[in-house]
Design a protein around this motif. Structure first.
Motif, PDB file in Angstrom:
ATOM      1  N   PRO A  31      95.966   4.686  10.668  1.00 30.46           N
ATOM      2  CA  PRO A  31      94.619   4.449  10.137  1.00 30.46           C
ATOM      3  C   PRO A  31      94.642   3.847   8.730  1.00 30.46           C
ATOM      4  O   PRO A  31      93.717   3.141   8.335  1.00 30.46           O
ATOM      5  CB  PRO A  31      93.975   5.832  10.145  1.00 30.46           C
ATOM      6  CG  PRO A  31      94.763   6.621  11.153  1.00 30.46           C
ATOM      7  CD  PRO A  31      96.170   6.111  11.054  1.00 30.46           C
ATOM      8  N   ALA A  32      95.688   4.154   7.969  1.00 32.87           N
ATOM      9  CA  ALA A  32      95.751   3.614   6.597  1.00 32.87           C
ATOM     10  C   ALA A  32      95.838   2.094   6.599  1.00 32.87           C
ATOM     11  O   ALA A  32      95.434   1.439   5.635  1.00 32.87           O
ATOM     12  CB  ALA A  32      96.950   4.210   5.855  1.00 32.87           C
ATOM     13  N   HIS A  33      96.391   1.500   7.671  1.00 30.14           N
ATOM     14  CA  HIS A  33      96.489   0.052   7.798  1.00 30.14           C
ATOM     15  C   HIS A  33      95.436  -0.508   8.748  1.00 30.14           C
ATOM     16  O   HIS A  33      95.587  -1.625   9.250  1.00 30.14           O
ATOM     17  CB  HIS A  33      97.878  -0.353   8.304  1.00 30.14           C
ATOM     18  CG  HIS A  33      98.974  -0.054   7.337  1.00 30.14           C
ATOM     19  ND1 HIS A  33      99.562   1.203   7.252  1.00 30.14           N
ATOM     20  CD2 HIS A  33      99.590  -0.833   6.399  1.00 30.14           C
ATOM     21  CE1 HIS A  33     100.514   1.181   6.326  1.00 30.14           C
ATOM     22  NE2 HIS A  33     100.538  -0.052   5.776  1.00 30.14           N
ATOM     23  N   ASN A  34      94.369   0.277   9.015  1.00 31.02           N
ATOM     24  CA  ASN A  34      93.270  -0.136   9.895  1.00 31.02           C
ATOM     25  C   ASN A  34      93.783  -0.502  11.295  1.00 31.02           C
ATOM     26  O   ASN A  34      93.303  -1.444  11.918  1.00 31.02           O
ATOM     27  CB  ASN A  34      92.511  -1.331   9.303  1.00 31.02           C
ATOM     28  CG  ASN A  34      91.798  -0.982   8.014  1.00 31.02           C
ATOM     29  OD1 ASN A  34      91.295   0.146   7.862  1.00 31.02           O
ATOM     30  ND2 ASN A  34      91.761  -1.935   7.080  1.00 31.02           N
TER      31      ASN A  34
END
Length: 719
Positions: free
Chosen positions: A143-146
């Motif tokens: 999720p941190a890198h979408n």
């Protein structure tokens, strides 16, 4: 496969198209505006000579003056160029701020991160490594890198697709031929138009405008520019006009003949194009016939030339300019406007004729052309019977005739001779002629500001040398002062002898040798009838009166190295500073004494011409050495050879050596080759003090018929 057409909805492409089309028009137009005009007869610099005098029809003259200024400013082209630059700037702004979606080329090598030279074994190894980390079953979305499960799956699909493309023979063939592993795709065409312009069925009309612009407008504009360039000379004169004046040229021409040749120019047709070009011709000719021939200055041959013309436009042109020169009232505002509008164009055509006359080198047509320039500027007939005093405010032919009759002068009185009279005598003559004292004072005020250039000394020299040797590069140095007519002798300071010298800078001081004096301008010409600001110019040339030909073509001076005039109490008063005029040309190739007539002509005032005999002494090289050896004041120095390829040009490609050789029927040297001076080793003389004073005198009155003889001055050493 289908073809797809799409519009530029995001403004990605049409700014490039608009910028290109606009630049094709704006850049050439800007160049024509920045280019210096070929007509240098007018200038916006300099002050006007103040005078409360207002000529008849002053309002019409001011309208024509404003019209001429608008032509010089080229307002329409300036507005068009400014609009073009604004459009170009806006298009560049759109290109800078618009995010362009550049299509990415699908590259399987880049997807797998392998080189183009990788073998199948390397590709399999790389695929196995990626399957351990990039397979959806072995990779968790971050999720941190979408990252999402869908994006992870799409990336793996691209990897598999790239692997198959590099390992499958058919897929690889499609990739190499069509750039896509799936084979040939549909074609997409982008139209450089925003979708807004083609919405609701108006697309065909917009495309029609584009087609007219590219298919009709642009070719027409380029063609008009090209044929316009081909139809004009570099002096911006129609080729047909130059041809007409060329055919009218003769070796012997007076100002009336030059005027008839100038009147054949095609440029006048553009001025008279409004309505019927020959409208009012009969009225103008009737007024010319009713007027006194002496007052209008038309000689019988001038009337015969006018009557012999069959072209009504050319006939009207000559008739209107004659009416302008004789200051006839035509009692018609339209004709009056055309009369004053034709004069500046006639002056420009006269300068074109001067170029033709200079190419032939005969003295008479050149002087006649200069005199016609004076007449057009001052609105005075060009014949020998013209009245120079008409240049002063409130003076009329009737008043001038009365003054001349009272003084008993056979020739017409010049401004210089009139202002040389005692003030009481001038006032008595003016009162007897019907000129009020107040109007006489206005005329005297104007006369006291006119730039009459009086020569104090003229001599030949070679810079840095004591003697003039054959084929050397010599200078004619003229020392002069501006002394307006009527200046009291008590107000004229004596000439400083140092100002009459021309001292060369030291040999080692390169900066002083290259330094040029600051250019100083003079007041604009006092020409109340001429619908244009005009800066006076002085033309100096050498002529051979026996041959009737020009030896050294005119050098033109419009600015000077000293301040000729300064403002005082709202008037332009002379400073009496000595100004220096220099003409540089090549000396004759043979030693001897050469006599020439120096002519100095001001092209803005009548009666300000000056001429004198000048003598050039060319010494034999051997004789110079012998004289120096007898004196014992010499030392030998090595002479440097001329720099190879260096050319010392003379004015208009002329040299006095070539002119003299042409007069004698001898072959002339190639002007493109540098001239080598046939002289001995350089002789450096000791400094010595001059013990001779110039006995040169300058006469400004027409009664002075003596011609002073100017010896060659070659002593350029500093005292």
């Amino acid at each position: 496969m289908s073809s797809e057409y799409n519009y530029d909805t995001d403004a990605q492409f049409f700014p490039f198209f608009v910028l290109t089309i606009t630049s094709l028009i704006t850049l050439p137009l800007t160049y024509t505006l920045l280019r210096s005009p070929s007509d240098h007869s007018s200038s916006s610099k300099g002050r006007q000579i103040e005078s409360p005098y207002q000529p008849e029809h002053a309002d019409i003259i001011e309208v024509q003056r404003a019209k001429q200024k608008r032509k010089e400013l080229r307002l329409k082209r300036m507005l068009t160029a400014a609009t073009g630059w604004l459009v170009m700037a806006y298009m560049i702004y759109l290109m800078a701020i618009t995010a362009r979606a550049t299509p990415q080329i699908w590259d399987p090598f880049s997807i797998l991160d392998v080189s183009y030279s990788s073998s199948e074994k390397d590709i399999n190894r790389r695929y196995r490594r990626l399957s351990l980390t990039m397979h959806p079953d072995k990779r968790e979305p971050n999720p941190a890198h979408n990252e999402t499960a869908e994006s992870v799956n799409d990336e793996w699909v691209e990897i598999v697709k790239a692997y198959k493309a590099l390992t499958d023979e058919e897929v690889m063939k499609n990739y190499r031929e069509y750039g896509n592993p799936d084979g040939k795709q549909s074609t997409s065409f982008g139209i450089a138009l925003p979708q807004l312009l083609v919405a609701e069925g108006s697309g065909k009309y917009v495309l029609l405008v584009y087609g007219a612009l590219l298919g009709i407008g642009l070719p027409w504009l380029v063609g008009k520019w090209w044929y316009g360039m081909k139809s004009q000379t570099k002096e911006r004169v129609f080729v047909t006009s130059a041809g007409n004046m060329f055919r009218a040229f003769r070796e012997r021409m007076d100002s009336g003949d030059v005027f008839a040749a100038v009147g054949s120019a095609s440029e006048f047709r553009d001025i008279l194009a409004g309505g019927k070009a020959d409208t009012g011709l009969g009225k103008v000719e009737k007024r010319l016939q009713e007027a006194d021939s002496v007052d209008i200055g038309m000689l019988p041959k001038d009337k015969k030339t006018l009557d012999a013309l069959e072209d009504p436009v050319q006939r009207k042109t000559l008739a209107l300019i004659w009416a302008y020169l004789s200051r006839l009232d035509l009692d018609d505002k339209t004709l009056e406007g055309e009369k004053y509008e034709l004069a500046p164009t006639a002056l420009r055509m006269n300068e074109a004729f001067l170029s033709i006359a200079l190419a032939y080198g005969f003295t008479a047509p050149v002087l006649s052309s200069f005199h016609l320039s004076q007449s057009l500027t001052q609105a005075i007939p060009p014949s020998a019977a013209s009245l120079p005093l008409l240049q002063l405010p409130h003076f009329t032919p009737k008043i001038i005739k009365s003054i001349e009759t009272s003084t008993g002068k056979k020739d017409h009185m010049t401004i210089q001779s009139f202002m040389a009279l005692p003030p009481e005598h001038r006032r008595a003559l003016a009162t007897a002629a019907g000129l009020p004292t107040q109007q006489l004072q206005v005329a005297e005020t104007v006369a006291s500001q006119l730039p009459l250039l009086r020569v104090e000394k003229a001599f030949f020299k070679v810079q840095g040398e004591k003697f003039i040797l054959p084929s050397s590069l010599i200078q004619l140095v003229i020392k002069a002062r501006f002394i307006p007519p009527g200046t009291p002798s008590t107000s004229i300071p004596p000439v400083n002898e140092k100002d009459l010298q021309d001292i060369d800078p030291p040999d080692g001081d390169i900066q002083a040798q290259k330094q040029e004096p600051e250019a100083r301008s003079i007041p604009l010409a006092h020409a109340p009838y001429f619908a244009r600001d005009r800066s006076p110019r002085w033309h100096v040339f050498l002529a051979d009166p026996r041959q009737g030909k020009i030896a050294v073509p005119p050098f033109t001076f419009s600015t000077f190295d000293k301040i000729p005039f300064a403002e005082s109490d709202g008037k332009m008063v002379p400073t009496f500073e000595v100004v220096t005029l220099k003409m540089q040309f090549q000396a004759p190739p043979q030693a001897g004494e050469y006599k020439f007539q120096m002519n100095m002509v001001c092209d803005a005032y009548v009666g300000f011409d000056y001429k004198q005999e000048v003598v050039m002494s060319i010494e034999e090289p051997g004789k110079v050495v012998e004289e120096e050896e007898e004196e014992g004041n010499y030392e030998e120095d090595e002479i440097s050879e001329p720099e190879e390829g260096k050319h010392y040009p003379t004015h208009l490609g002329y040299s006095i050596a070539g002119a003299m050789a042409a007069m004698k029927g001898q072959p002339t040297a190639d002007p493109n080759k540098p001239a080598r001076q046939a002289r001995p080793k350089r002789v450096v003389a000791k400094k010595r003090k001059e013990d001779e004073e110039s006995d040169y005198e300058s006469g400004t009155d027409e009664d002075e018929s003596e011609e002073s003889e100017t010896d060659t001055d070659t002593d350029s050493d500093e005292e």
